[in-house]
Design a protein around this motif. Structure first.
Motif, mmCIF file in Angstrom:
data_model
loop_
_atom_site.group_PDB
_atom_site.id
_atom_site.type_symbol
_atom_site.label_atom_id
_atom_site.label_comp_id
_atom_site.label_asym_id
_atom_site.label_seq_id
_atom_site.Cartn_x
_atom_site.Cartn_y
_atom_site.Cartn_z
ATOM 1 N N ALA A 38 -5.939 6.823 -9.349
ATOM 2 C CA ALA A 38 -6.419 6.143 -8.145
ATOM 3 C C ALA A 38 -5.465 6.412 -6.990
ATOM 4 O O ALA A 38 -4.256 6.557 -7.188
ATOM 5 C CB ALA A 38 -6.529 4.646 -8.402
ATOM 6 N N LEU A 39 -6.015 6.491 -5.796
ATOM 7 C CA LEU A 39 -5.211 6.800 -4.616
ATOM 8 C C LEU A 39 -5.106 5.581 -3.713
ATOM 9 O O LEU A 39 -5.984 4.718 -3.682
ATOM 10 C CB LEU A 39 -5.850 7.952 -3.830
ATOM 11 N N ASP A 40 -4.001 5.583 -2.952
ATOM 12 C CA ASP A 40 -3.798 4.576 -1.905
ATOM 13 C C ASP A 40 -4.235 5.222 -0.594
ATOM 14 O O ASP A 40 -3.572 6.135 -0.094
ATOM 15 C CB ASP A 40 -2.322 4.166 -1.870
ATOM 16 N N ILE A 41 -5.365 4.778 -0.026
ATOM 17 C CA ILE A 41 -6.019 5.493 1.078
ATOM 18 C C ILE A 41 -6.053 4.620 2.331
ATOM 19 O O ILE A 41 -6.359 3.427 2.256
ATOM 20 C CB ILE A 41 -7.454 5.889 0.687
ATOM 21 N N LEU A 42 -5.728 5.258 3.479
ATOM 22 C CA LEU A 42 -5.875 4.610 4.781
ATOM 23 C C LEU A 42 -7.142 5.152 5.426
ATOM 24 O O LEU A 42 -7.298 6.361 5.628
ATOM 25 C CB LEU A 42 -4.670 4.918 5.685
ATOM 26 N N MET A 43 -8.085 4.250 5.762
ATOM 27 C CA MET A 43 -9.340 4.634 6.405
ATOM 28 C C MET A 43 -9.283 4.208 7.874
ATOM 29 O O MET A 43 -9.179 3.016 8.174
ATOM 30 C CB MET A 43 -10.521 3.965 5.694
ATOM 31 N N VAL A 44 -9.330 5.201 8.787
ATOM 32 C CA VAL A 44 -9.289 4.936 10.237
ATOM 33 C C VAL A 44 -10.691 5.201 10.774
ATOM 34 O O VAL A 44 -11.128 6.344 10.900
ATOM 35 C CB VAL A 44 -8.250 5.829 10.941
ATOM 36 N N GLU A 45 -11.430 4.140 11.101
ATOM 37 C CA GLU A 45 -12.838 4.234 11.481
ATOM 38 C C GLU A 45 -13.193 3.038 12.356
ATOM 39 O O GLU A 45 -12.894 1.902 12.005
ATOM 40 C CB GLU A 45 -13.716 4.263 10.225
ATOM 41 N N ASP A 46 -13.841 3.291 13.503
ATOM 42 C CA ASP A 46 -14.158 2.201 14.426
ATOM 43 C C ASP A 46 -15.487 1.526 14.093
ATOM 44 O O ASP A 46 -15.723 0.393 14.483
ATOM 45 C CB ASP A 46 -14.193 2.728 15.874
ATOM 46 N N ASN A 47 -16.373 2.218 13.384
ATOM 47 C CA ASN A 47 -17.693 1.668 13.088
ATOM 48 C C ASN A 47 -17.625 0.789 11.844
ATOM 49 O O ASN A 47 -17.266 1.247 10.757
ATOM 50 C CB ASN A 47 -18.690 2.811 12.899
ATOM 51 N N GLN A 48 -18.004 -0.485 12.003
ATOM 52 C CA GLN A 48 -17.884 -1.439 10.909
ATOM 53 C C GLN A 48 -18.776 -1.056 9.727
ATOM 54 O O GLN A 48 -18.378 -1.184 8.564
ATOM 55 C CB GLN A 48 -18.240 -2.844 11.401
ATOM 56 N N ILE A 49 -19.989 -0.572 10.011
ATOM 57 C CA ILE A 49 -20.903 -0.206 8.929
ATOM 58 C C ILE A 49 -20.335 0.964 8.136
ATOM 59 O O ILE A 49 -20.364 0.994 6.904
ATOM 60 C CB ILE A 49 -22.291 0.132 9.495
ATOM 61 N N ASN A 50 -19.797 1.965 8.868
ATOM 62 C CA ASN A 50 -19.214 3.118 8.182
ATOM 63 C C ASN A 50 -18.027 2.691 7.315
ATOM 64 O O ASN A 50 -17.829 3.215 6.217
ATOM 65 C CB ASN A 50 -18.775 4.178 9.196
ATOM 66 N N ARG A 51 -17.226 1.757 7.840
ATOM 67 C CA ARG A 51 -16.092 1.278 7.031
ATOM 68 C C ARG A 51 -16.597 0.588 5.769
ATOM 69 O O ARG A 51 -16.044 0.770 4.680
ATOM 70 C CB ARG A 51 -15.226 0.312 7.851
ATOM 71 N N PHE A 52 -17.656 -0.189 5.915
ATOM 72 C CA PHE A 52 -18.221 -0.908 4.769
ATOM 73 C C PHE A 52 -18.729 0.086 3.710
ATOM 74 O O PHE A 52 -18.451 -0.048 2.519
ATOM 75 C CB PHE A 52 -19.365 -1.819 5.235
ATOM 76 N N VAL A 53 -19.465 1.111 4.169
ATOM 77 C CA VAL A 53 -20.026 2.095 3.246
ATOM 78 C C VAL A 53 -18.923 2.879 2.559
ATOM 79 O O VAL A 53 -18.913 3.049 1.323
ATOM 80 C CB VAL A 53 -20.976 3.044 4.001
#
Length: 861
Positions: free
Chosen positions: A607-622
């Protein structure tokens, strides 16, 4: 008498008779004048003597009158200085006659005459300034002038007496000389008669010649007059003083002046706008003085001219010089280009509108790629997550319908955007190595999954020598085949769809491949075949049509084939089916490799420790749902600036970076992370974006982005990408593009698959030659960086060499050196370029390993 009605021959004889009569008259006159000269010569000489005697006597009289005028003022009998000036001028003029007249030239050789005359002249020269001064000065100088006049009294007398003596002597000599001259005149006259006779004969011959030439000149003049009259261009001729000497009818129409108004006028004031007067005058003066040409003989030039009514208008001018009667003239041809200029202006406006439209179209592509695909990403991603939840059969049916509608909408969006890209010239080809069989099987597998209603059977047939591993634009080829196979599936019910792949010709490492998609569907009428390749054309445009679509797919497919240098066509029989075919050239590779941006599916390591940089809430959720389902830990950042802060505080295994974001976009955030010293500065960064044009991908690489994942997201592709990075992060902290002190395996330093592929394409000798040159370049830049003093070396001067060698290393598969140099370039171009020196030691370590491998594996010189 009207001579114009006489024939040319009669006129010629009249002129000849007049010439002969004139000749005899001249001869008679010569003899008569000779006799008269002899008779009157003595009388003329006597008259000359009398004149000379009078001149010398009058000189004395003039002197005494001048002296009397001085004495009258001196004795205060008069105060009239004007009388002094008048008498002085008369006396001065008389002396000037004796000095300057040819009659007295010989006397000036006699010293008894010359010396006293010189005394007189010197006195007059000294006195002139006083006489020409103001009245008071002259009045005050009268005593001085009177004394001076007394001093030359004796000289005046000597000149008069000596002059008369000399003139009498000269008169005697002249009489003897005249007699001799008259004799000579008689001889010369006789000779002149003979010469005149010869001249008459020559003139007669010249007359005949000139008469012929005159006819020719008149014909030429008539032709020139016709040319001037019929010319559509204004023809204006001026002399070197600027006066108009020729002005044709076209000039009258263009400038408004009649021929009578223009002839003899100054062209400057007639036709040139006042603001150009100075430039025109300077140009004319420069040419006349130096003969240096600028406008003259320069061909057609554009200027402004002045109309009679005062308005200026553009003209096209051609001007040069000529000679006429020994004088310089300027011949100019002018054309009114008002209409042409207006048309040109409209063309410029149209071009500007077109450029603005292209710019707007390019901006539309960027915006639509993000704004339309982003919500689709959320929709399809959420549906993908929903598949993993417990659903009833009915709910699964609903979900399948939603998925199909979403994918259809995505295809329509992509079609519209592709058309816009083609029109904006933003479609380019990529080159990557891929397996042709896997590509076709994946397309058929996808279509077969959606053919439950049509119940079609799919089949693939290979013809000729099967070549599986090819080099080309996999995405574009998939787009073409997907469109053709999808269309065949839509318009065929319970039938057969066969994909034929035929390898026709192979030249070196290039193969011509023909693809045929054959179906047993409804077919196409002959008159409709051309329509199907037009944009937004559907054969059934009624509301009750059975098959949906935008009518863009085939038009785009044909454009892509043509972009790849191929051809596309269709053969069809209504009611029996259709065959869509296309031919393209693809490279032939020796073995399978993967593009640097292609994800490779494998089993995840951890498993990886991942940083997700995304402004769209739906995209972050998906995205979070997809990643957490595989056991990964996710941290979220809503914009690029927050992502930079979080990456500095924690070391992540992977950063997923959206590109279009508020506050700070993904590209700026990536550059800040790479050039900083945060804990995740060397962590792989993957762009998650709808921005995926080839030039954008290259830009991503330049700033330090490791890989790219296109929206809308797909679980399979996301899984493959995460798997790749979970494998690479198990190597003791070594990340691709990360840059560590050492590289654990040879494959981290050299891409042997790429090198072997180039060996097959280029040959071993050529490959070794290329590697040798690049080896020297790498060695030079590494040693330069190692020896440089960070405190005194300008980083900006090193960047071009670093960029050049990094590109060469990437092209030849020297991945270790490429990664290290790429990191140095990113740091050197950042806000703190001095941080570049921190990576030089790592570069040197990798170079040592690379040099060892080169010496072991390659025969380089």
């Amino acid at each position: 008498m009207n001579f114009s009605v006489l024939s040319p021959n009669i006129l010629r004889w009249i002129r000849l008779s007049a010439l002969i009569a004139t000749l005899f008259l001249c001869l008679a006159t010569i003899f008569s004048l000779g006799r008269e000269v002899v008779l009157k010569l003595d009388a003329l000489k006597v008259a000359n003597t009398d004149s000379a005697q009078w001149t010398f006597a009058q000189m004395e009289v003039d002197y005494f009158r001048y002296k009397s005028a001085l004495e009258a003022v001196e004795l205060k009998e008069s105060t009239n200085t004007d009388e002094i000036r008048r008498q002085f001028d008369i006396f001065y003029s008389r002396v000037a006659i004796l000095n300057d007249s040819p009659t007295y030239n010989e006397m000036l050789q006699d010293s008894y005459y010359q010396i006293p005359l010189g005394h007189i002249q010197n006195h007059l020269n000294k006195t002139t300034s006083l006489v020409d001064g103001n009245d008071q000065a002259l009045f005050d100088a009268v005593p001085e002038l009177s004394d001076g006049a007394d001093l030359i009294a004796k000289d005046v007398r000597n000149v008069a007496l000596r002059g008369l003596q000399l003139f009498i002597s000269q008169s005697d000599t002249q009489r003897t000389s005249v007699a001799t001259t008259l004799l000579r005149l008689a001889i010369l006259t006789a000779a002149m008669v003979g010469v005149l006779s010869l001249v008459a004969i020559l003139m007669f011959r010249m007359y005949r010649t000139s008469n012929q030439r005159g006819s020719e000149i008149r014909e030429t003049a008539t032709r020139m007059a016709s040319v001037l009259t019929s010319s559509l261009d204004a023809i204006i001729v001026i002399d070197q003083d600027g006066y108009v000497i020729e002005y044709n009818g076209a000039a009258s129409k263009i400038f408004g002046y009649s021929v009578e108004e223009a002839m003899g006028q100054q062209m400057e004031t007639l036709l040139i706008p006042p603001r150009y007067f100075n430039a025109h005058r300077a140009g004319m003066k420069r040419f006349i003085d130096t003969r240096h040409k600028r406008v003259l003989g320069a061909g057609r030039i554009e200027l402004e001219a002045l109309h009679k009514n005062g308005h200026t208008f553009p003209v096209e001018l051609s001007i040069d010089t000529a000679e006429q009667d020994g004088r310089l003239i300027f011949v100019s041809f002018l054309r009114d280009i008002t209409a042409e200029k207006a048309a040109q202006k409209e063309l410029v406006k149209a071009r500007d509108r077109a450029l603005a439209g292209e710019k707007a179209k390019a901006e539309f592509l960027a915006v639509m790629s993000h704004e339309m695909r982003t919500p689709l990403n959320g929709l399809l991603g959420t549906l993908s997550l929903l598949e993993d939840t417990g659903l009833s059969d009915k709910q699964k049916l609903f979900l399948d319908n939603m998925n199909e509608s979403g994918r259809t909408l995505l295809r329509h969006v992509n079609d519209v955007l592709d058309i816009s890209k083609f029109e904006a010239g933003q479609i380019t080809l990529e080159s990557e190595q891929f397996l042709l069989s896997e590509l076709i099987e994946s397309i058929i597998e996808s279509e077969a999954a959606h053919s439950t209603q049509t119940k079609n059977n799919f089949k693939v047939e290979w013809h000729g020598d099967k070549i599986n591993t090819v080099i080309g634009d996999q995405t574009k080829l998939r787009q073409i085949l997907s469109n053709l196979i999808s269309n065949a599936n839509k318009f065929t019910d319970d039938g057969q769809i066969t994909v034929h792949i035929k390898f026709e010709d192979q030249f070196s490492n290039i193969s011509l491949i023909e693809f045929r998609v054959v179906d047993t569907g409804i077919g196409i009428k002959h008159e409709d075949i051309d329509r199907i390749f037009k944009d937004f054309e559907t054969l059934d445009s009624t509301y009750g049509r059975q098959n949906d679509g935008t009518g863009l797919g085939l038009g785009i497919a044909r454009r892509v084939v043509q972009l790849m240098g191929g051809q596309m066509g269709v053969d069809s029989i209504p009611g029996q089916g259709s065959t869509f075919w296309f031919r393209v050239k693809l490279g032939v590779a020796a073995q399978e490799t993967h593009s640097p941006w292609e994800t490779i599916e494998a089993q995840p390591q951890r498993a990886l420790d991942i940083l997700m940089v995304e402004d769209n809430q739906i995209n972050r959720f998906v995205l979070r749902g997809m990643l957490e389902a595989e056991g990964h830990t996710i941290d979220e950042a809503e914009n690029g600036r927050l992502g930079v802060v979080m990456s500095e505080r924690k070391k992540y295994d992977l950063v997923l970076m959206d590109i279009s974001m508020p506050v700070m976009d993904g590209m700026e955030a990536t550059k800040t992370i790479r050039t900083g010293k945060g804990l995740s500065s060397k962590t792989p960064i993957v762009a998650v974006t709808a921005h995926a044009l080839p030039e954008e991908l290259e830009q991503f690489r330049t700033i330090g982005i490791t890989d790219c994942l296109r929206k809308p997201l797909d679980k399979k592709r996301l899984h493959a990408l995460i798997t790749k990075f979970s494998q690479t992060t198990d190597k003791a902290g070594t990340h691709k593009n990360g840059g560590t002190d050492t590289l654990d395996t040879e494959s981290d330093i050299l891409d042997f698959e790429r090198i072997d592929m180039m060996k097959d394409q280029l040959g071993e000798e050529n490959l070794n030659s290329l590697l040798g040159r690049v080896y020297q370049e790498m060695q030079s830049v590494v040693h330069t960086l190692k020896a440089a003093d960070p405190n005194s070396t300008d980083v900006g001067e090193l960047i071009p060499d670093i960029h050049k060698v990094a590109g060469s290393a990437a092209a030849l598969g020297i991945t270790g050196i490429h990664r290290q140099l790429n990191l140095l370039e990113i740091a050197g171009k950042g806000d703190n370029p001095e941080t570049m020196w921190d990576g030089v030691e790592n570069l040197y370590v990798v170079w040592t390993q690379c040099a060892q491998l080169f010496s072991e594996r390659f025969d380089i010189k």
